[in-house]
Design an enzyme around this catalytic site. Structure first.
Site, PDB file in Angstrom:
ATOM      1  N   LEU A   1       0.817  -1.206   0.000  1.00  0.00           N
ATOM      2  CA  LEU A   1       0.000   0.000   0.000  1.00  0.00           C
ATOM      3  C   LEU A   1       0.853   1.260   0.000  1.00  0.00           C
ATOM      4  CD1 LEU A   1      -2.701  -0.980   2.635  1.00  0.00           C
ATOM      5  CD2 LEU A   1      -2.851  -1.174   0.156  1.00  0.00           C
TER       6      LEU A   1
ATOM      7  N   HIS B   1      -6.667 -11.298   7.299  1.00  0.00           N
ATOM      8  CA  HIS B   1      -5.437 -12.093   7.168  1.00  0.00           C
ATOM      9  C   HIS B   1      -5.724 -13.524   7.608  1.00  0.00           C
ATOM     10  CE1 HIS B   1      -1.162 -12.895   6.890  1.00  0.00           C
ATOM     11  NE2 HIS B   1      -1.258 -13.537   8.047  1.00  0.00           N
TER      12      HIS B   1
ATOM     13  N   GLU C   1       0.929   1.479   8.986  1.00  0.00           N
ATOM     14  CA  GLU C   1       2.092   1.534   8.095  1.00  0.00           C
ATOM     15  C   GLU C   1       2.881   0.235   8.052  1.00  0.00           C
ATOM     16  OE1 GLU C   1       0.830   5.609   9.048  1.00  0.00           O
ATOM     17  OE2 GLU C   1       1.260   3.826  10.268  1.00  0.00           O
TER      18      GLU C   1
END
Length: 214
Positions: free
Chosen positions: A94, A110, A148
């Site tokens: 991303l 996930h 992040e």
């Protein structure tokens, strides 16, 4: 009305679970406003078309760099006024601009019980291959907010799945999808649509039925 955009690279079985839940009314006050794929031939785009949902192919290969790619994604999401972005088998790193624009408004599914078998290199069948190689007896799936890092965001929901002695990566993958992924991803979207999910100090809090987090 919660406006949801789903990003997916492949067949879109988790997308289908969301579509089914929205159409059945299991997820209330929610509309899937776009399906975005990095692959023009992804079957997920056909699923979207069959249900009258806008399908878009936005591929990093079509842009000069990751910044331009990220800006295109954010622009497409903003044009559709997406409140929530769902990564449902989206196999692209991303862009930072996207993560920042949708902080605590982007979730991922996930196929393991995070923090086990997650992070760089753990995706698709590779997760289930690693589970079997380690010999664990229980695996599962996790829905988490995206930050992040790689699979490091706050955990919303998890569901365990038993590993069978005769499992192959493919049979285990199928069981994890059926028993965990297709259940907790719609459940997480429903909780968010109800306003029951909040994040504080990196931990997710889920308010009781009828209550709303502020």
């Amino acid at each position: 009305m919660l406006r949801v955009a789903v990003m997916v690279s492949g067949g879109g079985t988790n997308l289908q679970a969301l579509i089914d839940a929205v159409e059945a009314g299991t997820i209330e006050h929610t509309q899937i406003v776009a399906v975005i794929s990095n692959k023009k031939d992804a079957y997920a785009l056909e699923r979207a078309e069959k249900h009258g949902i806008l399908g878009l192919c936005i591929s990093p290969k079509d842009f000069a760099g990751r910044d331009a790619f990220g800006r295109a994604l954010v622009q497409a999401l903003q044009e559709k006024q997406a409140d929530l972005v769902v990564l449902a088998g989206y196999l692209v790193i991303l862009p930072e601009i996207l993560v920042q624009a949708y902080q605590n408004r982007m979730i991922n599914i996930h196929p393991s019980l995070i923090p086990s078998f997650c992070g760089a290199g753990y995706y698709g069948l590779k997760v289930h291959e690693a589970v079997l190689a380690r010999g664990v007896k229980v695996t599962g799936a996790t829905v988490h907010f995206v930050d992040e890092g790689t699979d490091t965001g706050p955990i919303i929901l998890q569901k365990a799945v038993e590993v069978h002695p005769d499992d192959t990566p493919k049979t285990l993958q199928q069981r994890v999808m059926e028993q965990a992924e297709w259940k907790i991803l719609p459940q997480a979207v429903r909780l968010i649509a109800q306003g029951r999910v909040s994040v504080a100090g990196g931990i997710v809090k889920i308010a009781a039925e009828g209550a709303v987090n502020v």
